[in-house]
Design an enzyme around this catalytic site. Structure first.
Site, PDB file in Angstrom:
ATOM      1  N   ASN A   1       6.049  -4.718  -3.981  1.00  0.00           N
ATOM      2  CA  ASN A   1       5.067  -5.697  -3.520  1.00  0.00           C
ATOM      3  C   ASN A   1       3.717  -4.986  -3.479  1.00  0.00           C
ATOM      4  O   ASN A   1       3.610  -3.922  -2.874  1.00  0.00           O
ATOM      5  CB  ASN A   1       5.399  -6.203  -2.117  1.00  0.00           C
ATOM      6  CG  ASN A   1       6.769  -6.851  -2.038  1.00  0.00           C
ATOM      7  OD1 ASN A   1       7.190  -7.511  -2.970  1.00  0.00           O
ATOM      8  ND2 ASN A   1       7.459  -6.664  -0.926  1.00  0.00           N
TER       9      ASN A   1
ATOM     10  N   HIS B   1       0.007   2.364   1.040  1.00  0.00           N
ATOM     11  CA  HIS B   1       0.383   3.529   0.230  1.00  0.00           C
ATOM     12  C   HIS B   1       1.221   3.055  -0.965  1.00  0.00           C
ATOM     13  O   HIS B   1       2.072   2.174  -0.813  1.00  0.00           O
ATOM     14  CB  HIS B   1       1.179   4.513   1.075  1.00  0.00           C
ATOM     15  CG  HIS B   1       1.333   5.862   0.451  1.00  0.00           C
ATOM     16  ND1 HIS B   1       0.574   6.952   0.815  1.00  0.00           N
ATOM     17  CD2 HIS B   1       2.159   6.301  -0.525  1.00  0.00           C
ATOM     18  CE1 HIS B   1       0.931   7.999   0.100  1.00  0.00           C
ATOM     19  NE2 HIS B   1       1.890   7.623  -0.731  1.00  0.00           N
TER      20      HIS B   1
ATOM     21  N   HIS C   1       3.984   2.289  -3.085  1.00  0.00           N
ATOM     22  CA  HIS C   1       5.427   2.411  -2.863  1.00  0.00           C
ATOM     23  C   HIS C   1       6.135   1.136  -3.294  1.00  0.00           C
ATOM     24  O   HIS C   1       5.526   0.086  -3.475  1.00  0.00           O
ATOM     25  CB  HIS C   1       5.732   2.681  -1.382  1.00  0.00           C
ATOM     26  CG  HIS C   1       5.552   1.489  -0.490  1.00  0.00           C
ATOM     27  ND1 HIS C   1       4.310   0.984  -0.153  1.00  0.00           N
ATOM     28  CD2 HIS C   1       6.457   0.670   0.121  1.00  0.00           C
ATOM     29  CE1 HIS C   1       4.458  -0.067   0.636  1.00  0.00           C
ATOM     30  NE2 HIS C   1       5.748  -0.285   0.811  1.00  0.00           N
TER      31      HIS C   1
ATOM     32  N   GLN D   1      10.435  -0.704  -3.072  1.00  0.00           N
ATOM     33  CA  GLN D   1      11.643  -0.734  -2.259  1.00  0.00           C
ATOM     34  C   GLN D   1      12.863  -0.998  -3.142  1.00  0.00           C
ATOM     35  O   GLN D   1      12.734  -1.479  -4.274  1.00  0.00           O
ATOM     36  CB  GLN D   1      11.542  -1.811  -1.175  1.00  0.00           C
ATOM     37  CG  GLN D   1      10.389  -1.602  -0.216  1.00  0.00           C
ATOM     38  CD  GLN D   1      10.339  -2.655   0.868  1.00  0.00           C
ATOM     39  OE1 GLN D   1      11.247  -2.746   1.699  1.00  0.00           O
ATOM     40  NE2 GLN D   1       9.292  -3.458   0.877  1.00  0.00           N
TER      41      GLN D   1
END
Length: 381
Positions: free
Chosen positions: A193, A204, A206, A208
């Site tokens: 996202n 930051h 990233h 998932q």
């Protein structure tokens, strides 16, 4: 275990444990770590209580969908200042973070506020809500992992060099294989996202990875459609979708030896593109070395194209989700593909899911798939 041809892309994986018992994995692709000249023997010294999950899943009998109830997520970290991000490296002069190292290449760790976790199985739950047979209840087992793409808080996936993107492809494959082997897991989904507009709580760079103990709604629907198509034609629905898009050519935006990107004929979002390998594979772990090498470049190009889609917008919010075949039953009906989309319909304007979409599930797109494809081809040229 899937066997692949040798790769010249070296990645060193190191597993450790955080102070509360959660697993953390370093994936190193640079020196002195990748050769083992220096090792990751860092210790998380934070005074954290033991990790536990109270997640449960309840069946919505009106739709047949499972709903995860994860009340422990209510107070999770929300948009901390850059110097307090839990995904940043732990450096002198700052509070320690989720990552004990002062720098890193790519890091994966179990989410501190998971929607699903293996520890949820320790709960003593009844089989039904209020002991009513109509409402099935189960522990929210599975696993939720965070993937930190870079230690630089100002980076984005699209800004990474190809060497790092290639590492992330291997990380996705590694975690897909590992999580698929967990008891009770039915599907593993890797996703990112990006953008506060869609609710991102940590800026930051990233992504998932979720390992679900059930088939999520979209997967369940695709499997049902795939089964009907196979019963009617004897063929794979997802393979036929790719073949039909290639035959038409109208919505194709990338066509390479290993990968094809296209805007689906019934695109739901004002910006949407799908990416699929030419070869039918169930998941990221099944990709060959050549397919992984090619994916690094194609995927980064698509992310950059999303950022260039609207004139005057530097960072377009998006969701990028890898749909993978179910684990176990119906695996032969699934096929790896990426769904990349944005809710932005024009600069500064978002498509909000209101009455028709949210309440009724009746989708309305404000543009045409052909116009979306034309714009993608323009920015990719």
């Amino acid at each position: 275990m899937t066997t692949h041809e040798p790769s010249t892309h070296a990645v060193r994986k190191t597993s450790t444990t955080l102070a509360d018992g959660r697993e953390l994995l370093y994936f190193d692709d640079s020196e002195p770590w990748v050769s083992g000249e220096k090792t990751r023997d860092l210790v998380d010294t934070r005074p954290l209580p033991a990790s536990e999950s109270l997640s449960q899943i309840r069946l919505d009998v009106l739709t047949g969908d499972w709903v995860a109830i994860a009340a422990q997520r209510m107070d999770r970290t929300f948009l901390p200042p850059p110097d307090a991000s839990p995904l940043a490296p732990s450096r002198p002069g700052r509070p320690p973070t989720e990552i004990p190292a002062a720098d890193y290449d790519v890091v994966v760790f179990e989410n501190r506020f998971p929607s699903l976790a293996q520890s949820a199985a320790a709960q003593h739950l009844p089989s039904h809500v209020d002991d009513e047979e109509l409402w099935p209840l189960a522990a929210g087992t599975g696993r939720c992992e965070v993937v930190c793409f870079a230690s630089d808080p100002d980076a984005s996936f699209a800004s990474l060099d190809l060497h790092r993107v290639r590492t992330i492809v291997d990380v996705w494959a590694d975690r897909t294989e590992a999580l698929s082997a967990l008891p009770g897991v039915r599907q593993v989904v890797c996703f990112e996202n990006r953008g506060r507009e869609i609710g991102v709580t940590l800026t930051h760079p990233h992504g998932q990875i979720y390992a679900y103990p059930y088939l999520p709604q979209r997967t369940d629907a695709m499997i049902r459609q795939s089964r009907l198509h196979r019963d009617r034609t004897g063929r794979s629905l997802l393979s036929d979708v790719l073949a039909t898009e290639l035959r038409s050519g109208r919505r194709i935006v990338v066509d390479t030896e290993h990968w094809v990107a296209y805007v689906p004929a019934a695109a739901r979002w004002p910006v949407e593109v799908h990416l699929a390998p030419r070869r039918a594979v169930p998941d990221l772990a099944a990709l060959s070395t050549a397919e992984r090498d090619a994916l690094a470049g194609v995927y980064r190009d698509l992310l950059r194209a999303v950022d260039d889609f609207f004139v005057g917008v530097d960072e377009v919010p998006y969701i990028a989700a890898w749909h993978q075949a179910p684990v176990g039953a119906d695996r032969d009906l699934g096929r790896l593909h990426l769904q990349l989309f944005s809710m932005m319909r024009s600069p500064g304007r978002m498509k909000f899911l209101a009455g028709s979409e949210s309440a009724m599930g009746a989708w309305i797109n404000d543009t045409t798939p052909e116009a979306i494809a034309d714009r993608f081809r323009e920015v990719l040229a």
